[in-house]
Design an enzyme around this catalytic site. Structure first.
Site, PDB file in Angstrom:
ATOM      1  CD  GLU A  62      35.452  26.818  11.733  1.00  0.00           C
ATOM      2  OE1 GLU A  62      36.760  26.716  11.537  1.00  0.00           O
ATOM      3  OE2 GLU A  62      34.893  28.021  11.908  1.00  0.00           O
ATOM      4  CG  ASP A 121      30.485  27.515  13.428  1.00  0.00           C
ATOM      5  OD1 ASP A 121      30.307  27.256  14.525  1.00  0.00           O
ATOM      6  OD2 ASP A 121      31.270  27.894  12.701  1.00  0.00           O
TER       7      ASP A 121
END
Length: 361
Positions: A62, A121
């Site tokens: 991330e 993500d």
């Protein structure tokens, strides 16, 4: 005739002034972003890795994705290449996805990766950053790498359950293909709605051989935000379980509106497609009501409605400012990044500034 000419001249001058003002504002916004990215690099970047100062100095996919997005927007190719090289060398797996966590160790290499599972993500952010970098610097190799990641996400992380197209949080531990979440031995599939980075999903549909997959994932994400609401505040959870068409927070990783879910309204407002949709007001209304309180806690337990004992962080307030700017045209007042700001708040701040810049054109 003279009057008409004068009127036309005045009109043209007005248009020129508006154009100049818009250009100046854009340059000012870019300068503010670049200045804060310089501080971000100084505080959180070590040899191409983003250091999570609020989480034992680990690095994760991330953070690498965020750093790459910010470097591309700041037109800092040296920083982008350094971040990408470290990410590719240390975190990228043979399938194109990325191990999600690196914990510092003496060897400073892949041996420090203590969990090889991916986090979707991070995969999404890295691919999107590569696409933006490819366009900014006219570098086809970045686009090729992004396409590889997009294909891997399609093959391993996008599933259909109970009529919804879902983005699995990781390849392992959340769904065994039969609707059982392995991480908790509970029925159903566990997902994280903040992993739906809506503008990135729209971009991926333009680079995929199967654009409908991304369009369906986008549409399902909007529907999930509308339906998976909890507590009297009707807010989404950081983590949610879907089982036989019903949503719950039973035995999920975190059943709160917190540091993950705060990204959801930003990702929504960042999307031109969502902003033009009929669902816009209904979807954003609970967030606006939550932020309208005199005192806004950082998190809210959605099981018992117990709030955190501390207020929203700097990064959370930046998200609120960005959404209000995009939706209500209120002027943001961006804070500085300094040693008192941790990695995640600084990232949310730059992410908010980037969203506003994208939407303002």
């Amino acid at each position: 005739m003279v009057t008409r000419v004068k009127a036309a001249a005045v009109f043209c001058l007005a248009l020129l002034l508006v154009s100049c003002t818009e250009s100046y504002n854009k340059q000012s916004d870019n300068k503010q972003f670049e200045q804060r990215f310089i501080a971000y690099k100084a505080l959180f970047v070590i040899d191409g890795r983003i250091v999570d100062t609020g989480n034992d100095e680990v690095s994760h996919s991330e953070g690498q994705g965020y750093g790459m997005l910010f470097a591309a927007h700041a037109n800092d190719r040296a920083a982008f290449d350094s971040l990408w090289q470290w990410t590719q060398t240390v975190l990228q797996r043979p399938d194109g996805l990325f191990s999600w966590r690196y914990t510092p160790c003496t060897t400073k290499d892949t041996a420090c990766v203590d969990d090889p599972n991916n986090a979707s993500d991070g995969d999404v952010l890295i691919a999107w950053a590569l696409l933006r970098a490819a366009k900014r610097w006219n570098t086809p190799s970045y686009e090729d790498e992004a396409r590889r990641i997009i294909q891997a996400i399609e093959e391993k992380l996008i599933v259909t359950r109970d009529g919804y197209t879902l983005l699995l949080p990781g390849e392992s531990g959340f769904d065994n293909g039969n609707g059982v979440s392995l991480s908790s031995n509970e029925d159903g599939v566990q997902f994280n709605l903040s992993y739906w980075v809506f503008p990135a999903l729209s971009a991926f549909s333009d680079y995929s051989e199967y654009p409908s997959i991304w369009q369906e994932l986008f549409a399902s994400g909007i529907s999930l935000v509308q339906k998976a609401r909890f507590s009297s505040h009707q807010l989404p959870s950081d983590w949610t379980r879907l089982y036989k068409g019903s949503f719950s927070t039973n035995n999920v990783i975190a059943s709160e509106f917190g540091f993950n879910a705060v990204r959801i309204p930003l990702h929504l407002a960042w999307s031109d497609t969502f902003l033009a949709s009929a669902e816009r007001n209904d979807v954003l209304s609970p967030f606006a009501k939550w932020w309208s309180q005199d005192y806004v806690p950082a998190t809210l337990s959605l099981d018992d409605e117990k709030p955190a004992e501390y207020a929203m962080t700097l990064g959370m307030r930046a998200v609120e400012q960005a959404v209000n700017n995009i939706v209500n045209d209120t002027a943001p007042d961006w804070p500085d990044i300094n040693r008192e700001v941790d990695y995640y708040s600084a990232s949310l701040l730059l992410l908010s500034m980037l969203a506003v810049s994208d939407i303002s054109g």
